[in-house]
Design an enzyme around this catalytic site. Structure first.
Site, PDB file in Angstrom:
ATOM      1  N   SER A  35       0.575  -1.431   0.073  1.00  0.00           N
ATOM      2  CA  SER A  35       0.200   0.289   0.016  1.00  0.00           C
ATOM      3  C   SER A  35       0.828   1.282  -0.097  1.00  0.00           C
ATOM      4  CB  SER A  35      -0.889   0.008   1.228  1.00  0.00           C
ATOM      5  OG  SER A  35      -0.295  -0.043   2.438  1.00  0.00           O
ATOM      6  N   THR A  36       1.932   1.229   0.686  1.00  0.00           N
ATOM      7  CA  THR A  36       2.709   2.542   0.651  1.00  0.00           C
ATOM      8  C   THR A  36       3.520   2.661  -0.649  1.00  0.00           C
ATOM      9  OG1 THR A  36       3.224   1.861   3.511  1.00  0.00           O
ATOM     10  CG2 THR A  36       4.426   3.689   2.278  1.00  0.00           C
ATOM     11  N   GLU A 111      11.375  -8.641  -4.162  1.00  0.00           N
ATOM     12  CA  GLU A 111      11.793  -7.637  -3.500  1.00  0.00           C
ATOM     13  C   GLU A 111      13.327  -7.463  -3.136  1.00  0.00           C
ATOM     14  OE1 GLU A 111       7.472  -5.836  -1.451  1.00  0.00           O
ATOM     15  OE2 GLU A 111       8.867  -7.534  -0.588  1.00  0.00           O
TER      16      GLU A 111
END
Length: 258
Positions: A35-36, A111
């Site tokens: 979300s960030t 990531e």
């Protein structure tokens, strides 16, 4: 726009807006997941339209790739660009050494690959992600489907001798079925409460056959941007020994001072 956001989301967005300032024209940018990170991608899209900002983005998940393309950002692969100027991503926990737990969104493998192929790694978060000791957030461990039961038992055996507060291992589910990562793997969530020696645990987990990667990101982050509910943001850089305190008793520069 911020009127409809919760205080937590305002803080997340503030951190993303501040971090977006680090991105310069022509950069190869690792785009995080969550979300960030979504606020970051949206801001980069705004800069593209208002400033003509041109970058090449390497997304860490299919979700991020879809969002970046919708914003008009050129999406490429790590294989095509070779190396990245900067990666900006969120975190589930960050301690005083800028060590992280990541993977709540299920993209920890990509990531970590993208982050370690970057000149600079910037973590964006709200203040609730800052902790004195890692471990309250479940630690994700990506595992291959083959031999899942055996891999899980080996993980449990490892935890039996580890310096942790709890030893609960759960297979992550979605809609009643095992969660599947973008790489076709599953995730074991380790509910540990406290991790006493993160480096030892990370090394031990990655030596288990069937484990692909774990969500401990240690010694990878260079900069932390913490957003506030008032819309402001604080930048903490490992190269600046300014003694910024974190939650709990740890201090980000304790080892440097000692």
């Amino acid at each position: 726009m911020t009127d409809a956001l919760s205080p937590s989301d305002i803080a997340k967005r503030a951190s993303a807006l501040r971090a977006a300032e680090f991105v310069e024209p022509g950069m190869r940018v690792g785009l995080g997941t969550g979300s960030t990170a979504a606020f970051l991608v949206q801001r980069l899209g705004e800069r593209l339209r208002s400033e003509g900002l041109r970058i090449r983005g390497v997304p860490t998940s299919a979700r991020t790739a879809d969002l970046a393309q919708a914003e008009g950002i050129e999406v490429t692969t790590l294989e095509e660009v070779g190396w990245l100027d900067i990666t900006i991503d969120g975190a589930d926990e960050v301690d005083g050494r800028l060590d992280l737990i990541k993977g709540g969104g299920g993209a920890l493998l990509r990531e970590k690959i993208v982050a370690t192929a970057s000149e600079r790694v910037v973590i964006i978060a709200d203040a609730g992600k800052r902790v004195g000791t890692l471990g309250a957030f479940p630690l994700p461990v990506e595992v291959i489907p083959f031999g899942l039961g055996a891999t899980r038992r080996l993980v449990e055996d490892l935890l039996a001798g580890a310096d942790v507060g709890a030893r609960q291992v759960e297979l992550r589910l979605r809609d009643g079925r095992p969660f599947v990562t973008d790489e076709g793997n599953h995730i074991l969530d380790l509910r540990l409460e406290r991790i006493g020696n993160a480096r030892q645990l990370s090394l031990g987990l990655n030596q288990i056959p069937g484990v692909v990667e774990n969500g401990l990101f240690l010694g990878i982050a260079d900069t932390l941007v913490v957003g506030r509910p008032d819309g402001g943001a604080e930048v903490v850089d490992m190269s600046q020994a300014d003694g910024v305190p974190f939650a709990g008793t740890d201090n980000i520069f304790t080892e440097v001072v000692d």
